[in-house]
Motif scaffolding. Structure first.
Motif, mmCIF file in Angstrom:
data_model
loop_
_atom_site.group_PDB
_atom_site.id
_atom_site.type_symbol
_atom_site.label_atom_id
_atom_site.label_comp_id
_atom_site.label_asym_id
_atom_site.label_seq_id
_atom_site.Cartn_x
_atom_site.Cartn_y
_atom_site.Cartn_z
ATOM 1 N N CYS A 145 1.500 19.675 24.715
ATOM 2 C CA CYS A 145 2.567 20.692 24.796
ATOM 3 C C CYS A 145 3.931 20.031 24.849
ATOM 4 N N THR A 146 4.386 19.569 23.708
ATOM 5 C CA THR A 146 5.652 18.839 23.671
ATOM 6 C C THR A 146 6.768 19.690 23.060
ATOM 7 N N ALA A 147 7.959 19.135 23.117
ATOM 8 C CA ALA A 147 9.138 19.826 22.560
ATOM 9 C C ALA A 147 9.146 19.795 21.040
ATOM 10 N N CYS A 206 7.295 20.968 26.260
ATOM 11 C CA CYS A 206 7.724 22.247 25.694
ATOM 12 C C CYS A 206 8.481 23.045 26.764
ATOM 13 N N PRO A 207 9.533 23.741 26.378
ATOM 14 C CA PRO A 207 10.334 24.468 27.377
ATOM 15 C C PRO A 207 9.595 25.612 28.086
ATOM 16 N N VAL A 208 8.484 26.092 27.529
ATOM 17 C CA VAL A 208 7.777 27.185 28.223
ATOM 18 C C VAL A 208 6.526 26.694 28.950
ATOM 19 N N LEU A 209 6.402 25.390 29.063
ATOM 20 C CA LEU A 209 5.277 24.842 29.827
ATOM 21 C C LEU A 209 5.645 24.870 31.303
ATOM 22 N N ASP A 245 1.785 22.885 33.887
ATOM 23 C CA ASP A 245 0.758 22.521 32.897
ATOM 24 C C ASP A 245 0.051 23.727 32.286
ATOM 25 N N ALA A 246 0.706 24.871 32.296
ATOM 26 C CA ALA A 246 0.135 26.054 31.638
ATOM 27 C C ALA A 246 1.194 26.661 30.722
ATOM 28 N N CYS A 247 0.721 27.306 29.652
ATOM 29 C CA CYS A 247 1.642 27.924 28.691
ATOM 30 C C CYS A 247 1.938 29.354 29.120
ATOM 31 N N SER A 248 3.221 29.672 29.280
ATOM 32 C CA SER A 248 3.576 31.030 29.705
ATOM 33 C C SER A 248 3.483 32.020 28.535
ATOM 34 N N LEU A 249 3.202 31.504 27.337
ATOM 35 C CA LEU A 249 3.090 32.391 26.162
ATOM 36 C C LEU A 249 1.714 32.249 25.517
#
Ligand code: SF4
Ligand code: SF4
Length: 238
Positions: A47-49, A117-120, A123-127
């Protein structure tokens, strides 16, 4: 059925495109479900930028955020955009086109240490449910944290390219770019209106123009094996 001509693609309305996107995600999930993967919740080394996506995928995320009353997520994305994030110079279909004509594709530069990534969050994806296809198709047979790289079956790589090419195709009037740049572009109501009306002008700095598929990137050794998946993609009805 997904039209493979530019004219028909441009005539599709946004809801039809979003429906196709959902159906493609379903097909892909069935495809990838056949593989034994190490990917699991809270494994987020990938999960990178540097994630990229199309405007159609960005619009799907915005719609989700609107429904969830979570539009402030856009401020977080803008605030936490990494300055060294990957910004593609051409779209995947343009790249395929250049290569098919023995042209000289531009060199893409990606900094693997560009940050998360800005929404990480934790360690979980908010999307997660509406994450870009570029995230969905990033998989590995072994934990990347232990190996330092993604161990991906070459056939998955081929199928990923074909899905990415079709996703760009259905959004042929839109743009592609870094996740943060697409989200910041669509954060503007004026840009959203132009997009929904099919009236985008040339891409702004940081984004690139999409185009239809002219040639699919399928190596000879995968041409037979991929047919059932191509058939499913091409038989999508809206
Ligand atoms: S691709 Fe690698 S880092 Fe990402 S979820 Fe799978 S195993 Fe984890
Ligand atoms: S959008 Fe979600 S899945 Fe994709 S890189 Fe960001 S945190 Fe990871």
């Amino acid at each position: 059925m997904i039209p493979l001509s530019h004219g028909k693609s441009s005539e599709m309305n946004l809801n039809a495109k979003l429906t196709i996107l959902e159906q493609m995600v379903d097909i892909y999930d069935r495809f990838i479900g056949e593989f034994d993967l190490a990917c699991e919740k809270y494994c987020a080394h990938c999960c990178t930028a540097n994630v990229t996506m199309t405007t159609l995928e960005g619009y799907r995320i915005i719609t989700h955020l609107e429904k969830a009353g979570d539009m402030h997520c856009l401020e977080t994305i803008a605030r936490q955009s990494h300055p060294d994030r990957f910004k593609p110079r051409v779209s995947i279909n343009r790249m395929a086109d250049i290569c098919a004509r023995d042209g000289d594709p531009p060199e893409e530069q990606m900094d693997p240490s560009a940050g998360p990534c800005p929404v990480l969050a934790d360690d979980a994806c908010s999307l997660y449910g509406v994450r870009p296809f570029g995230c969905r198709c990033m998989v590995s047979a072994r934990n990347c944290g232990q190996t330092g790289f993604a161990d991906m079956d070459p056939f998955i790589l081929t199928v990923n390219d074909v899905f990415l090419q079709h996703l760009e195709h259905i959004d042929a009037q839109g743009f592609s770019g870094n996740f943060s740049d697409v989200m910041q572009f669509l954060d503007s109501e004026k840009n959203r209106q132009a997009y929904t009306a099919g009236q985008l002008g040339p891409p702004p700095a940081g984004l690139v123009a999409n185009q239809p598929v002219f040639v699919l990137m399928i190596p000879p050794e995968h041409r037979d094996r991929i047919q059932p998946w191509l058939k499913q993609i091409r038989s999508i009805q809206v």
